[in-house]
Motif scaffolding. Structure first.
Motif, PDB file in Angstrom:
ATOM      1  N   LEU A  64       2.874   1.228  -4.445  1.00 56.10           N
ATOM      2  CA  LEU A  64       2.929   2.583  -4.991  1.00 56.10           C
ATOM      3  C   LEU A  64       4.388   3.005  -5.090  1.00 56.10           C
ATOM      4  O   LEU A  64       5.074   3.154  -4.065  1.00 56.10           O
ATOM      5  N   TYR A  65       4.858   3.186  -6.304  1.00 56.04           N
ATOM      6  CA  TYR A  65       6.212   3.672  -6.540  1.00 56.04           C
ATOM      7  C   TYR A  65       6.124   5.170  -6.767  1.00 56.04           C
ATOM      8  O   TYR A  65       5.468   5.624  -7.697  1.00 56.04           O
ATOM      9  N   ARG A  66       6.696   5.925  -5.855  1.00 62.91           N
ATOM     10  CA  ARG A  66       6.685   7.397  -5.902  1.00 62.91           C
ATOM     11  C   ARG A  66       5.260   7.921  -6.099  1.00 62.91           C
ATOM     12  O   ARG A  66       5.001   8.826  -6.876  1.00 62.91           O
ATOM     13  N   GLY A  67       4.336   7.272  -5.385  1.00 59.37           N
ATOM     14  CA  GLY A  67       2.949   7.712  -5.348  1.00 59.37           C
ATOM     15  C   GLY A  67       2.050   7.147  -6.437  1.00 59.37           C
ATOM     16  O   GLY A  67       0.841   7.372  -6.415  1.00 59.37           O
ATOM     17  N   TYR A  91       5.588   2.756  -1.176  1.00 58.31           N
ATOM     18  CA  TYR A  91       4.682   2.346  -0.108  1.00 58.31           C
ATOM     19  C   TYR A  91       4.002   1.085  -0.628  1.00 58.31           C
ATOM     20  O   TYR A  91       3.445   1.073  -1.730  1.00 58.31           O
ATOM     21  N   ALA A  92       4.089   0.017   0.142  1.00 57.34           N
ATOM     22  CA  ALA A  92       3.496  -1.251  -0.281  1.00 57.34           C
ATOM     23  C   ALA A  92       2.830  -1.915   0.905  1.00 57.34           C
ATOM     24  O   ALA A  92       3.179  -1.657   2.056  1.00 57.34           O
ATOM     25  N   VAL A 104      -1.397  -3.506   6.244  1.00 54.05           N
ATOM     26  CA  VAL A 104      -0.118  -3.958   6.794  1.00 54.05           C
ATOM     27  C   VAL A 104       0.959  -3.609   5.772  1.00 54.05           C
ATOM     28  O   VAL A 104       1.206  -4.356   4.828  1.00 54.05           O
ATOM     29  N   GLY A 105       1.550  -2.434   5.967  1.00 54.73           N
ATOM     30  CA  GLY A 105       2.444  -1.925   4.943  1.00 54.73           C
ATOM     31  C   GLY A 105       3.853  -1.686   5.399  1.00 54.73           C
ATOM     32  O   GLY A 105       4.212  -1.862   6.567  1.00 54.73           O
TER      33      GLY A 105
END
Length: 176
Positions: free
Chosen positions: A46-49, A119-120, A126-127
């Motif tokens: 997720l790049y900037r949500g 967020y990945a 497991v991020g």
């Protein structure tokens, strides 16, 4: 304050080629050996949500008491890396912290005005998160929890550096 006094575990640089950067770092600082993970698979990005593909490779080595990472982005598109280096530049990108509760730490950073840039997850649940501290600190802050696989990588890199004599300087992880 976004986080407790958590020690920096890693300093990371965005580069066009992780192997070239690792070799240059070894020649300058005597760091290494470096372990390369190519095309690191993510189960969530997720790049900037918003969902966004991120194909990246990294090289990890020991530099004194801290791990050094070189990361390259292998695909086009927006990312926290291109946020800082939109025109193909390179340089220091983030420091990494291991925190006991990543979600709580993310909330503290967000409450202090530092958005979640990425967020990945490398496996479900497991991020890692990249908190945007560029305006105040000049770089991102990466957060992750002390999972056994993560700690095993840190241990491997640190132990390999203890008796590193310069031979076999670039080693590859098998990435599934």
């Amino acid at each position: 304050m976004p986080a407790e006094n958590t020690p920096v575990r890693q300093i990371a640089y965005f580069v066009p080629d992780v192997v070239v950067a690792a070799r240059a770092h070894m020649a300058t600082f005597g760091s290494g050996p470096f372990y390369v993970a190519e095309h690191i698979p993510l189960t969530l990005s997720l790049y900037r949500g918003q969902p966004a593909e991120l194909d990246h490779s990294s090289a990890y080595g020991q530099w004194g008491d801290v791990m050094v990472e070189f990361v390259q982005q292998n695909n086009e598109g927006p990312s926290v890396f291109r946020d800082m280096y939109p025109d193909g530049g390179q340089g220091m990108h983030h420091v990494a912290l291991i925190v006991d509760d990543m979600k709580a730490a993310m909330q503290r950073y967000e409450a202090a005005g530092h958005a979640t840039g990425l967020y990945a997850e490398v496996a479900p649940g497991v991020g890692f998160a990249m908190m945007d501290c560029v305006e105040s600190l000049g770089h991102f802050v990466e957060l992750y929890e002390p999972t056994p696989p993560l700690l095993a990588v840190y241990d491997l890199v640190r132990s390999a550096a203890q008796d590193f004599d310069g031979s076999d300087p670039i080693r590859y992880f098998a990435v599934n």
